[in-house]
Design an enzyme around this catalytic site. Structure first.
Site, PDB file in Angstrom:
ATOM      1  N   HIS A  80     -45.522  25.513  78.285  1.00 37.06           N
ATOM      2  CA  HIS A  80     -44.061  25.455  78.201  1.00 37.06           C
ATOM      3  C   HIS A  80     -43.527  26.525  77.249  1.00 37.06           C
ATOM      4  O   HIS A  80     -44.191  26.892  76.290  1.00 37.06           O
ATOM      5  CB  HIS A  80     -43.577  24.059  77.811  1.00 37.06           C
ATOM      6  CG  HIS A  80     -44.098  23.516  76.518  1.00 37.06           C
ATOM      7  ND1 HIS A  80     -43.501  23.805  75.308  1.00 37.06           N
ATOM      8  CD2 HIS A  80     -45.152  22.704  76.229  1.00 37.06           C
ATOM      9  CE1 HIS A  80     -44.161  23.157  74.335  1.00 37.06           C
ATOM     10  NE2 HIS A  80     -45.170  22.503  74.865  1.00 37.06           N
ATOM     11  N   ASP A  82     -40.515  26.311  75.652  1.00 38.45           N
ATOM     12  CA  ASP A  82     -39.661  25.792  74.584  1.00 38.45           C
ATOM     13  C   ASP A  82     -40.485  25.233  73.432  1.00 38.45           C
ATOM     14  O   ASP A  82     -41.676  24.923  73.595  1.00 38.45           O
ATOM     15  CB  ASP A  82     -38.728  24.701  75.135  1.00 38.45           C
ATOM     16  CG  ASP A  82     -39.484  23.552  75.802  1.00 38.45           C
ATOM     17  OD1 ASP A  82     -40.493  23.821  76.482  1.00 38.45           O
ATOM     18  OD2 ASP A  82     -39.084  22.377  75.631  1.00 38.45           O
ATOM     19  N   ASP A 113     -48.301  24.831  69.579  1.00 41.00           N
ATOM     20  CA  ASP A 113     -47.675  24.038  70.646  1.00 41.00           C
ATOM     21  C   ASP A 113     -46.526  24.808  71.269  1.00 41.00           C
ATOM     22  O   ASP A 113     -45.396  24.686  70.824  1.00 41.00           O
ATOM     23  CB  ASP A 113     -47.196  22.711  70.052  1.00 41.00           C
ATOM     24  CG  ASP A 113     -46.562  21.795  71.074  1.00 41.00           C
ATOM     25  OD1 ASP A 113     -46.654  22.086  72.268  1.00 41.00           O
ATOM     26  OD2 ASP A 113     -45.950  20.792  70.659  1.00 41.00           O
ATOM     27  N   GLU A 147     -40.094  21.181  78.228  1.00 43.64           N
ATOM     28  CA  GLU A 147     -41.154  20.176  78.076  1.00 43.64           C
ATOM     29  C   GLU A 147     -40.880  19.302  76.859  1.00 43.64           C
ATOM     30  O   GLU A 147     -41.126  18.097  76.880  1.00 43.64           O
ATOM     31  CB  GLU A 147     -42.520  20.861  77.919  1.00 43.64           C
ATOM     32  CG  GLU A 147     -43.718  19.914  78.005  1.00 43.64           C
ATOM     33  CD  GLU A 147     -44.079  19.192  76.718  1.00 43.64           C
ATOM     34  OE1 GLU A 147     -44.774  18.165  76.783  1.00 43.64           O
ATOM     35  OE2 GLU A 147     -43.655  19.633  75.620  1.00 43.64           O
ATOM     36  N   GLU A 148     -40.358  19.944  75.802  1.00 42.76           N
ATOM     37  CA  GLU A 148     -40.167  19.211  74.542  1.00 42.76           C
ATOM     38  C   GLU A 148     -39.020  18.201  74.602  1.00 42.76           C
ATOM     39  O   GLU A 148     -38.827  17.444  73.662  1.00 42.76           O
ATOM     40  CB  GLU A 148     -39.952  20.187  73.383  1.00 42.76           C
ATOM     41  CG  GLU A 148     -41.182  21.056  73.053  1.00 42.76           C
ATOM     42  CD  GLU A 148     -42.371  20.274  72.492  1.00 42.76           C
ATOM     43  OE1 GLU A 148     -42.316  19.034  72.441  1.00 42.76           O
ATOM     44  OE2 GLU A 148     -43.367  20.922  72.115  1.00 42.76           O
ATOM     45  N   GLU A 175     -51.345  22.243  78.413  1.00 44.21           N
ATOM     46  CA  GLU A 175     -51.582  22.212  76.969  1.00 44.21           C
ATOM     47  C   GLU A 175     -52.349  20.953  76.575  1.00 44.21           C
ATOM     48  O   GLU A 175     -52.208  19.908  77.205  1.00 44.21           O
ATOM     49  CB  GLU A 175     -50.245  22.227  76.232  1.00 44.21           C
ATOM     50  CG  GLU A 175     -49.411  21.009  76.588  1.00 44.21           C
ATOM     51  CD  GLU A 175     -48.163  20.869  75.763  1.00 44.21           C
ATOM     52  OE1 GLU A 175     -48.173  21.245  74.589  1.00 44.21           O
ATOM     53  OE2 GLU A 175     -47.163  20.368  76.308  1.00 44.21           O
ATOM     54  N   HIS A 370     -45.300  20.314  65.920  1.00 43.91           N
ATOM     55  CA  HIS A 370     -44.034  19.663  65.553  1.00 43.91           C
ATOM     56  C   HIS A 370     -43.884  19.521  64.030  1.00 43.91           C
ATOM     57  O   HIS A 370     -42.920  18.909  63.560  1.00 43.91           O
ATOM     58  CB  HIS A 370     -43.857  18.276  66.200  1.00 43.91           C
ATOM     59  CG  HIS A 370     -43.817  18.317  67.693  1.00 43.91           C
ATOM     60  ND1 HIS A 370     -43.261  17.323  68.445  1.00 43.91           N
ATOM     61  CD2 HIS A 370     -44.245  19.242  68.581  1.00 43.91           C
ATOM     62  CE1 HIS A 370     -43.364  17.622  69.741  1.00 43.91           C
ATOM     63  NE2 HIS A 370     -43.972  18.790  69.837  1.00 43.91           N
TER      64      HIS A 370
HETATM   65 ZN    ZN Z   1     -46.359  21.167  73.831  1.00 41.81          ZN
END
Ligand code: ZN
Length: 398
Positions: A80, A82, A113, A147-148, A175, A370
């Protein structure tokens, strides 16, 4: 290392840093710069690229490396574009600077990520192509938005299109997660999302009186039942064989209600983020919640915000898994198969019956997805390219 390898490595790190410097954080992500970057990568790889605007302002980009047997089902490598927001004040270096410190740790939101995965896959394809290798199955590298924030306006919409069907995907790598020890995590399933509000209504009135049937009385019962259930699930984790992906998590995440401190409100609501383990019977679980609402009293009910359907895990027994495992065995890599704690775009692929594994080749690295000061060491990043260079021929030649 030969000088051409060193040039390739420098270029890979530069591409990685350039991708990291594109601030694709939520909310209101502008994907244009990102799409332009991916197109530039495709051009440098001399591979065709397609852009599908699956929702306004939300593009899916697909780079295709055609195989020698294009009629076979294809391999999808997904990542992804984003990332989650980063709060600069918590970071040692600006989160979109891709600053490289003395230990050659590359600091940026998305370094784990999952911008690393896309660049590692692109660089692996570049090197395989340069060495004159052709693979049997076609490989599609997809870059998806959103995705997030659940993937509903990204991968989910894309999987519902004819464009996706025409990719004829037979196996997907998406991922995974970083691993703090020598092993590499491989995710083969995930829990399903269930987010609800529980609403309690009751008698409102002056804050100085002691009425029956107030929201407070009901609210306390609701919280008690949910949090007791949470405690039983948490207890299961005392067994080291049980991981977070194997239990149902429940968290009180929001509370709404009230007008002012001297008024008993008519309504109070509690919001819960629930992730249902694979073995939970959905109907019985909701029956249990309805029972709790009834116990709490009249005027207590729940509304559903997200209820993902049950999706079965990818079985670790087919030809693609065997090929993937073989490549890892050849590399002397130890795999740790786990159920993912959070949700990923793989669930949309699995729900279509496409076997999908989550693999981010990061080991010996603290898990900072994150979190603040997210980083990836340069050598770990480069090692990941070599790993994909071994995995891709195995799975694309099945
Ligand atoms: Zn991710």
């Amino acid at each position: 290392m030969t000088s051409s390898e060193s040039v390739m490595n420098t270029r890979a790190v530069e591409n990685f840093c350039e991708y990291l410097q594109i601030p694709t954080f939520h909310p209101n992500v502008n994907y244009e710069e990102c799409v332009a970057f991916i197109k530039k990568q495709a051009k440098s790889l001399d591979l065709p690229v397609k852009v599908f605007e699956v929702n306004p302002g939300k593009s899916v980009v697909v780079i295709t490396w055609e195989g020698t047997e294009p009629e076979k089902s294809t391999i999808l490598l997904n990542g992804h574009m984003d990332v989650v927001p980063a709060y600069s004040e918590e970071w040692t270096y600006p989160p979109f600077s891709a600053y490289i410190d003395e230990q050659e740790n590359i600091y940026a939101r998305g370094s784990q990520d999952c911008k690393c995965v896309t660049i590692q896959q692109l660089e692996a394809v570049r090197r395989l192509k340069l060495s004159g290798i052709r693979l049997k199955r076609t490989i599609h590298i997809s870059l998806v938005p959103d995705e997030e924030v659940g993937g509903y306006e990204g991968m989910k919409t894309f999987t519902e299109t004819q464009d996706f069907k025409s990719l004829n995907v037979g196996f997907a790598l998406d991922e995974g997660t970083a691993s703090p020890n020598e092993e590499f995590s491989i995710t083969y399933g995930e829990r399903s999302l269930f987010r609800i509000w529980v609403h309690c209504s009751g008698t409102s009135g002056h804050g100085s009186l002691l009425f029956d049937n107030t929201v407070g009385d009901k609210f306390v019962i609701v919280l008690d039942r949910f949090l007791k259930f949470r405690a039983t699930e948490k207890d299961k984790l005392k067994n080291p064989a049980v991981k977070i992906g194997n239990v149902t998590s429940v968290n009180l995440t929001m509370i709404k209600g009230g007008v002012q401190l001297n008024v008993i409100p008519k309504e109070l609501s509690a919001g819960f983020d629930i992730r249902l383990a694979a073995d939970v019977n959905r109907e019985e679980f909701e029956q249990m919640i309805r029972g709790w609402c009834k116990e709490a009293g009249e005027g207590v009910y729940y509304t559903v915000v997200i209820k993902d359907p049950y999706v079965s895990n990818t079985k670790l027994d087919d030809l693609f898994w065997t090929a993937f495992k073989q490549a890892c065995d050849n590399l002397n890599i130890k795999l740790n198969p786990i159920i993912r704690a959070g949700a990923s775009d793989s669930r949309f692929l699995r729900s279509m019956g496409i076997p999908s594994l989550g693999f981010t080749p990061i080991n010996n690295t603290p898990i900072l997805m994150h979190s603040y000061n997210e980083f990836l060491n340069k050598d770990v990043f480069l090692k990941g390219i070599e790993i994909f260079m071994k995995i891709l021929p195995e799975i694309a030649n099945v």
